[in-house]
Enzyme design. Structure first.
Site, PDB file in Angstrom:
ATOM      1  N   ASP A   2      -6.744  -2.614   3.772  1.00 25.25           N
ATOM      2  CA  ASP A   2      -5.749  -3.624   3.385  1.00 25.25           C
ATOM      3  C   ASP A   2      -6.033  -4.990   4.002  1.00 25.25           C
ATOM      4  OD1 ASP A   2      -4.212  -1.648   2.003  1.00 25.25           O
ATOM      5  OD2 ASP A   2      -3.394  -0.990   3.918  1.00 25.25           O
TER       6      ASP A   2
ATOM      7  N   ASP B  49      -1.344  -0.918   6.025  1.00 27.75           N
ATOM      8  CA  ASP B  49      -1.567  -0.436   7.386  1.00 27.75           C
ATOM      9  C   ASP B  49      -3.009  -0.071   7.673  1.00 27.75           C
ATOM     10  OD1 ASP B  49      -1.763   1.895   5.843  1.00 27.75           O
ATOM     11  OD2 ASP B  49      -1.095   3.140   7.517  1.00 27.75           O
TER      12      ASP B  49
ATOM     13  N   ASP C 299       0.860  -1.173   0.000  1.00 28.73           N
ATOM     14  CA  ASP C 299       0.000   0.000   0.000  1.00 28.73           C
ATOM     15  C   ASP C 299       0.904   1.232   0.000  1.00 28.73           C
ATOM     16  OD1 ASP C 299      -2.362   1.568   0.325  1.00 28.73           O
ATOM     17  OD2 ASP C 299      -1.880   1.767   2.439  1.00 28.73           O
TER      18      ASP C 299
END
Length: 784
Positions: free
Chosen positions: A675, A671, A472
């Site tokens: 996700d 995080d 990410d």
């Protein structure tokens, strides 16, 4: 329902029998009478089958009067089913143990948050402490003379042996019952495993010792240390049980944490919502009573209850759980809202459009639950070895017994029993329960010192084979906190004057980027004043009087509305945007004064970490909910191999699934809540410890400091740990496998002696010592 206004509670028994009615809550047909329950609403009386249904109706009568239960969108209720995490083909309607591997079956589907603590963990913990409580004095009693404690001399050998029997019996005949049940089940189902070995080994050690205690005279003199005294191995049986319980508890606790990720997701959804009824009244009702088309009020600070759109009002909504982006999004009429996101300071009226199992949060929960059930634990290696190891051990023990009984010297039967018992004792995998847990415990301690938290053995096993890492952007590659980066003024306006005006104006703003500008001004010690006649223009910017000058700060559209020419810095603004920054233009009076840039800085260690990952042969793909221009700018700076921008949580998981289908071994680093599905679906999930709790719970590896170089350290640690576990398994089986022929008596023609069960027990213990010593080497492994 009737039109008579009966008082609550139940109508008097002398009332005439009424026609059968339907309970508006549960739908049950009832006949109003002395045993029914009732409640009044809108000049009518409704009857119920129980007080519970009556209470639900009183809590939200509008829902039930309008036929809400029939229109409610929830998943169909099915009976609970249980499956084995290692053998998903095993499915049954009641809890129990897997007939193939002996593991406790786990509840399938999505938990509702009402589950009791794992009963097996509670039971095993109690049995472990009782086993340990009994095993410790047993060890003191048997090993005391070796360290200078003459306890056996004080008690006498026969009394000491009876004490050993008394201490070990509760452990073997009570605490170890679950192990014996699993071992017996493995035999019945023709699926030999570690429980088969534990059952045979513990049973042999205890049974042999029991015979040696009750009828010591039946043993040949060579096995008697003194008249009618034969060495016993009660402590071996008890310690084996205690050690295996310790390993099982460690495993159960790790498995129990997998459900925490789903529970963390469920906790994001509010339990109630404030519905605006057709008559204009407002009522807080259970979230399950919200239907498509309902109008809801979302107050400042509340979570958005379901998916829908804004009907009235405007506010900033923190959507980081979906987008992963730290900047709240401004919402006004017509904008979409996602359930579970957090409303800011404004008040909203919204229309419910997706409720129950149709909400995005519910879909994310389902994806995480599904992904977490598909795993391949390293313990499967143990069972694979045990599948051939166990039958061989049993066959050798039977052959040894038969050969000694037929061809052995007198007393042949005693020699046969001793040989068979020695084989079973030396083959008992007492170190098997420690092989994986000891390595994991040591590795996790070592990893914690390096800022890497390892969740379980399977994460390390898989991470050593990873060839593609999906990351990410926000909070993983970047800091996750917008910061002021650029202040460009047009002469005669200085940077200080421009920032002072902008920060002063933002003091009256609720705009998501205002904090970055104000913090930046404070860091530069720029003076700020309170704005006068402050005005926020939705979707464009803010305006107000700063020291007698009308100052406007906003986007390009706002400048166009004010007829402000920004061409002097337009190229600079484009360059900043291509660099992944958000640009805001500032006008003072009727002239263009300059621009301000805000960005989410890339972590200092990110580029170095990606280079190190490339050197290990790992391809890096960035998947982010951010726009493509920003994503490509970040990727170009860091040398990332591939970019997927504007992706939603399901898109990230789909990317992981596609990579798996292509034969890649994947890891996912992120995080945010967005996700979580991808973290759970990936071969290894890697979470930033500074991120959302659900991301941490969904991941096999967590980087406590949020430092991406931790992935490199985790790779080295996983390689070292996997190798260590395999070495431990060798020690657990190898020592005993070498000793089996000796225990069977192959050296008797040369030495004229059989291997004493005491030596067999010593070899068995040596394997445990070897496992522990080898695992402790992980504390010194170099990760930098």
């Amino acid at each position: 329902m009737s039109t008579d206004n009966h008082a609550n509670p139940t109508p008097p028994s002398e009332a005439p029998a009424a026609a059968m009615e339907s309970d508006p809550v549960c739908g049950m047909d009832i006949t109003p009478g002395a045993d029914s329950f009732s409640a009044d609403y809108d000049k009518s009386t409704f009857h119920f089958c129980s007080q519970k249904c009556a209470d639900k109706f009183v809590q939200d009568p509008v829902f039930y009067v309008n036929g809400g239960p029939a229109r409610r969108n929830t998943a169909p209720v099915q009976g609970a089913q249980y499956t084995c995490p290692m053998h998903p083909e095993i499915v049954q309607d009641v809890p129990g143990d897997c007939p193939k591997c002996g593991m406790a079956l786990e509840l399938m589907g999505v938990p509702d948050g009402t589950q009791e603590p794992n009963p097996e963990l509670v039971d095993f913990t109690r049995r472990f402490w009782i086993s340990a409580f009994m095993a410790i004095p047993l060890l003191i009693l048997t090993m005391g003379p070796l360290v200078g404690l003459p306890i056996r001399e004080w008690l006498g050998e026969r009394v000491s042996i009876w004490c050993e029997l008394a201490l070990s019996t509760p452990v073997v005949l009570w605490a170890a019952i679950p192990f014996f049940k699993r071992g017996w089940s493995s035999i019945i189902n023709r699926s030999p495993n570690m429980w088969t070995l534990i059952m045979l080994g513990v049973g042999a050690a205890y049974g042999y010792s029991l015979v040696a205690t009750l009828i010591p005279g039946s043993f040949p003199p060579s096995f008697q240390t003194s008249p009618n005294v034969v060495p016993v191995y009660f402590e071996a049986a008890a310690v084996i049980i205690a050690l295996v319980f310790l390993g099982q508890i460690l495993e159960l606790r790790a498995r129990e944490r997998t459900g925490s990720a789903i529970q963390a997701l469920l906790d994001l959804a509010p339990k109630t919502a404030r519905r605006v009824n057709p008559d204009g009244t407002e009522l807080d009702v259970p979230i399950e009573n919200i239907l498509t088309g309902d109008k809801l009020r979302v107050r400042p600070g509340d979570s958005i209850p379901v998916d829908g759109s804004v009907l009235e009002g405007r506010s900033s909504v923190d959507e980081s759980m979906i987008s992963g982006e730290p900047v709240p999004v401004e919402k006004s009429e017509g904008d979409a809202l996602t359930g579970g996101t957090l409303n800011g300071n404004g008040s909203l009226i919204m229309m419910a459009e997706h409720v129950g199992t149709d909400t995005m949060l519910s879909k994310i929960v389902g994806m995480v639950a599904s992904a977490q059930r598909s795993r391949a634990p390293i313990q499967g290696l143990v069972d694979k070895v045990a599948s051939w190891f166990v039958p061989i051990v049993v066959v050798i023990a039977l052959l040894a017994f038969a050969i000694w009984a037929v061809f052995g010297p007198s007393p042949a039967m005693i020699h046969a029993i001793v040989a068979a018992v020695s084989v079973l004792i030396i083959a008992c995998p007492c170190a098997l329960g420690l092989a994986t847990p000891m390595s994991i415990m040591t590795a996790t301690g070592r990893g914690a010192l390096a800022g890497v938290l390892i969740r379980d053995a399977e994460a390390m096993e898989r991470f050593a084979k990873v060839d593609v890492l999906v990351v990410d952007k926000t909070g993983t590659l970047t800091e996750g906190k917008p910061k002021l980066t650029d202040v460009i003024g047009i002469d005669p306006v200085t940077e200080t004057d421009l920032l002072s005006a902008a920060a002063s104006l933002e003091k009256g703003s609720e705009h998501p980027l205002a904090e970055a500008i104000i913090s930046g001004a404070a860091a530069r010690q720029v003076t700020m004043v309170k704005p006068v006649n402050f005005e926020a223009i939705t979707g464009k910017g803010v305006r107000g009087d700063i020291g007698g000058i009308i100052v406007a700060l906003g986007n390009k559209a706002m400048m166009q509305d004010l007829n402000i020419d920004i061409s002097a810095l337009e190229q600079q603004s484009i360059a900043l945007q291509r660099d992944g920054k958000t640009v805001m233009f500032v006008a003072m009076g009727t002239r263009f004064a300059g621009l301000i840039g805000v960005a989410d800085p890339i972590k200092e260690t990110t580029k170095e970490a990606i280079q190190a990952l490339h050197q290990t042969g790992i391809k890096v793909i960035m998947a982010t909910g951010d726009n493509e221009r920003t994503a490509l700018a970040v990727a170009a700076k860091l040398g990332i191999d591939e970019v997927r921008a504007d992706v939603m949580p399901e898109d990230k998981k789909a990317l992981i699934d596609d990579l798996h289908d292509s034969g890649h071994k994947t890891a996912m680093a992120g995080d945010g809540v967005n996700d979580a599905p991808a973290l759970a679906a990936a071969g290894v999930g890697i979470a930033m410890g500074t991120g959302a709790d659900v991301a941490v719970e969904s991941a096999g590896i967590t980087l406590v400091k949020g430092d991406l170089t931790g992935i490199v350290r985790a790779r080295k640690l996983s390689n070292a740990t996997l190798s260590n576990i395999k070495q431990n398994l060798f020690f657990a089986f190898g020592y005993n496998a070498i000793g089996i022929p000796i225990a069977a008596g192959v050296l008797y023609p040369i030495t004229g002696m059989l291997l004493s069960p005491m030596i067999a027990a010593a070899a068995m213990s040596l394997s445990s010592v070897s496992v522990i010593s080898n695992a402790l080497r992980l504390r010194r492994v170099k990760l930098d």
